[in-house]
Design a protein around this motif. Structure first.
Motif, PDB file in Angstrom:
ATOM      1  N   LYS A  33       0.841  -1.193   0.000  1.00 57.38           N
ATOM      2  CA  LYS A  33       0.000   0.000   0.000  1.00 57.38           C
ATOM      3  C   LYS A  33       0.879   1.246   0.000  1.00 57.38           C
ATOM      4  CE  LYS A  33      -3.741  -2.283   2.553  1.00 57.38           C
ATOM      5  NZ  LYS A  33      -4.552  -2.274   3.803  1.00 57.38           N
ATOM      6  N   ILE A  34       0.308   2.351  -0.452  1.00 63.30           N
ATOM      7  CA  ILE A  34       1.040   3.619  -0.493  1.00 63.30           C
ATOM      8  C   ILE A  34       1.526   3.970   0.917  1.00 63.30           C
ATOM      9  CG2 ILE A  34       0.859   6.096  -0.942  1.00 63.30           C
ATOM     10  CD1 ILE A  34      -1.154   5.445  -3.134  1.00 63.30           C
ATOM     11  N   GLY A  35       2.793   4.294   1.027  1.00 62.52           N
ATOM     12  CA  GLY A  35       3.381   4.658   2.319  1.00 62.52           C
ATOM     13  C   GLY A  35       3.939   3.493   3.102  1.00 62.52           C
ATOM     14  N   GLU A  36       3.740   2.263   2.599  1.00 59.51           N
ATOM     15  CA  GLU A  36       4.220   1.089   3.313  1.00 59.51           C
ATOM     16  C   GLU A  36       5.333   0.352   2.574  1.00 59.51           C
ATOM     17  OE1 GLU A  36       0.943  -1.438   4.224  1.00 59.51           O
ATOM     18  OE2 GLU A  36      -0.131   0.072   5.409  1.00 59.51           O
ATOM     19  N   SER A  37       5.845   0.936   1.513  1.00 64.40           N
ATOM     20  CA  SER A  37       6.873   0.257   0.722  1.00 64.40           C
ATOM     21  C   SER A  37       8.253   0.422   1.344  1.00 64.40           C
ATOM     22  CB  SER A  37       6.894   0.810  -0.705  1.00 64.40           C
ATOM     23  OG  SER A  37       7.200   2.192  -0.712  1.00 64.40           O
ATOM     24  N   ASP A  38       9.131  -0.518   1.051  1.00 61.81           N
ATOM     25  CA  ASP A  38      10.522  -0.483   1.477  1.00 61.81           C
ATOM     26  C   ASP A  38      11.364  -0.156   0.254  1.00 61.81           C
ATOM     27  OD1 ASP A  38      13.186  -1.094   2.116  1.00 61.81           O
ATOM     28  OD2 ASP A  38      12.610  -2.695   3.508  1.00 61.81           O
ATOM     29  N   THR A  53       6.274  -6.592  -1.670  1.00 63.28           N
ATOM     30  CA  THR A  53       6.280  -7.069  -0.288  1.00 63.28           C
ATOM     31  C   THR A  53       6.955  -8.430  -0.264  1.00 63.28           C
ATOM     32  OG1 THR A  53       4.097  -8.069  -0.641  1.00 63.28           O
ATOM     33  CG2 THR A  53       4.152  -5.869   0.347  1.00 63.28           C
ATOM     34  N   LEU A  54       7.479  -8.802   0.884  1.00 61.07           N
ATOM     35  CA  LEU A  54       8.072 -10.120   1.063  1.00 61.07           C
ATOM     36  C   LEU A  54       7.178 -10.937   1.977  1.00 61.07           C
ATOM     37  CD1 LEU A  54      11.891  -9.363   1.525  1.00 61.07           C
ATOM     38  CD2 LEU A  54      10.672 -10.009  -0.554  1.00 61.07           C
ATOM     39  N   LEU A  55       6.923 -12.176   1.589  1.00 58.02           N
ATOM     40  CA  LEU A  55       6.098 -13.061   2.399  1.00 58.02           C
ATOM     41  C   LEU A  55       6.954 -13.821   3.407  1.00 58.02           C
ATOM     42  CD1 LEU A  55       3.854 -14.506  -0.477  1.00 58.02           C
ATOM     43  CD2 LEU A  55       3.459 -12.478   0.953  1.00 58.02           C
ATOM     44  N   LYS A  56       6.306 -14.479   4.341  1.00 53.50           N
ATOM     45  CA  LYS A  56       7.023 -15.250   5.342  1.00 53.50           C
ATOM     46  C   LYS A  56       7.891 -16.307   4.670  1.00 53.50           C
ATOM     47  CE  LYS A  56       6.314 -17.982   9.540  1.00 53.50           C
ATOM     48  NZ  LYS A  56       5.305 -18.572  10.476  1.00 53.50           N
ATOM     49  N   GLY A  57       9.159 -16.351   5.046  1.00 58.48           N
ATOM     50  CA  GLY A  57      10.084 -17.301   4.447  1.00 58.48           C
ATOM     51  C   GLY A  57      10.782 -16.786   3.208  1.00 58.48           C
ATOM     52  N   ALA A  58      10.538 -15.530   2.839  1.00 54.29           N
ATOM     53  CA  ALA A  58      11.160 -14.952   1.644  1.00 54.29           C
ATOM     54  C   ALA A  58      12.653 -14.751   1.842  1.00 54.29           C
ATOM     55  CB  ALA A  58      10.496 -13.625   1.310  1.00 54.29           C
ATOM     56  N   SER A  59      13.343 -14.619   0.734  1.00 56.25           N
ATOM     57  CA  SER A  59      14.782 -14.344   0.788  1.00 56.25           C
ATOM     58  C   SER A  59      15.156 -13.384  -0.336  1.00 56.25           C
ATOM     59  CB  SER A  59      15.592 -15.637   0.666  1.00 56.25           C
ATOM     60  OG  SER A  59      15.304 -16.306  -0.554  1.00 56.25           O
ATOM     61  N   THR A  60      16.216 -12.630  -0.102  1.00 53.57           N
ATOM     62  CA  THR A  60      16.777 -11.768  -1.142  1.00 53.57           C
ATOM     63  C   THR A  60      18.249 -12.125  -1.306  1.00 53.57           C
ATOM     64  OG1 THR A  60      17.309 -10.021   0.457  1.00 53.57           O
ATOM     65  CG2 THR A  60      15.173  -9.880  -0.648  1.00 53.57           C
ATOM     66  N   PHE A  61      18.770 -11.914  -2.506  1.00 54.84           N
ATOM     67  CA  PHE A  61      20.132 -12.360  -2.799  1.00 54.84           C
ATOM     68  C   PHE A  61      20.639 -11.626  -4.026  1.00 54.84           C
ATOM     69  CE2 PHE A  61      16.739 -15.438  -3.569  1.00 54.84           C
ATOM     70  CZ  PHE A  61      16.598 -15.350  -4.940  1.00 54.84           C
ATOM     71  N   ASP A  62      21.916 -11.851  -4.367  1.00 52.75           N
ATOM     72  CA  ASP A  62      22.475 -11.144  -5.520  1.00 52.75           C
ATOM     73  C   ASP A  62      22.016 -11.783  -6.826  1.00 52.75           C
ATOM     74  OD1 ASP A  62      24.063 -13.415  -5.952  1.00 52.75           O
ATOM     75  OD2 ASP A  62      25.779 -12.571  -4.901  1.00 52.75           O
TER      76      ASP A  62
END
Length: 217
Positions: free
Chosen positions: A57-62, A74-83
């Motif tokens: 939602k507007i104002g809730e972004s990272d 958005t990231l869900l439970k168990g999500a991961s980020t990487f190169d």
């Protein structure tokens, strides 16, 4: 409902429980907002995210979290980020079950052009070349016709190809078509359209399925 939303909603219908699904730049990324209820899909972004969710939602972004087009996710439970090295190892390793990519044009042989119009600067085709040959199933998403009414679903692509004979399903704002060994099969038409109307606005030769359905959106 505009054409982009129609396409995005229909893309989401192709996702099945447990799939790893990659969403490309533009319309395909919108499909994250229309996942079927009760279907657990692991969405992958080529820039380095696994198990992302709908648009915040507007104002809730990272500002550190974005999809392949740079839009917030958005990231869900168990999500991961990487190169991106790891992200493309996932793609090239054959771990993506299905990908949906935008296109400039497609043809009845399953060819796709989605990165360059001669004479107009293009930075490159990016991850499309990897996804088109690395994913187990490829969806091409595009408007059925351009602004002048010309078909973008062709007998033969005229623009430089991103990959040859790789597309499995073509989803437009007017129809859903499957690429088969026998040719391009029309299986669904958008609400309010007839099979004859779709044939009339399509350059490609269409094989008409015996049970053409109304597109589910």
């Amino acid at each position: 409902m505009d054409g982009r939303e129609i396409i995005a909603r229909r893309i989401a219908k192709e996702f099945k429980d447990g799939m790893v699904a990659n969403l490309g730049f533009g319309i395909p990324n919108m499909a994250a907002n229309y996942l079927p209820d009760g279907v657990k899909v692991i969405l992958q972004a080529e820039n380095g995210a696994l198990n992302f969710g709908p648009t915040p939602k507007i104002g809730e972004s990272d500002p550190d979290l974005g999809n392949s087009g740079g839009a917030p996710i958005t990231l869900l439970k168990g999500a991961s980020t990487f190169d991106m090295d790891l992200s493309f190892a996932i793609i090239r390793g054959g771990h993506v079950d299905i990908t949906a990519l935008g296109a400039l044009e497609c043809d009845q042989e399953g060819n796709i052009a989605n990165w360059m119009i001669p004479g107009i600067f293009a930075p490159g085709m990016g991850g499309a070349m990897d996804l088109l040959v690395g994913a187990k199933c490829v969806i091409a998403a595009l408007s059925h016709n351009d602004k002048k009414g010309n078909s973008k679903v062709l007998k033969k692509c005229a623009l430089p190809l991103s990959a040859a004979k790789c597309v499995d399903i073509i989803i437009t704002d007017k129809a859903v078509m499957k690429v088969t060994d026998k040719g391009l099969v029309l299986i669904e038409v958008a609400p309010g359209l007839t099979v004859d109307e779709v044939i009339k606005c399509t350059d490609a030769d269409l094989i008409i399925a015996t049970d053409v359905k109304e597109m589910e959106i």
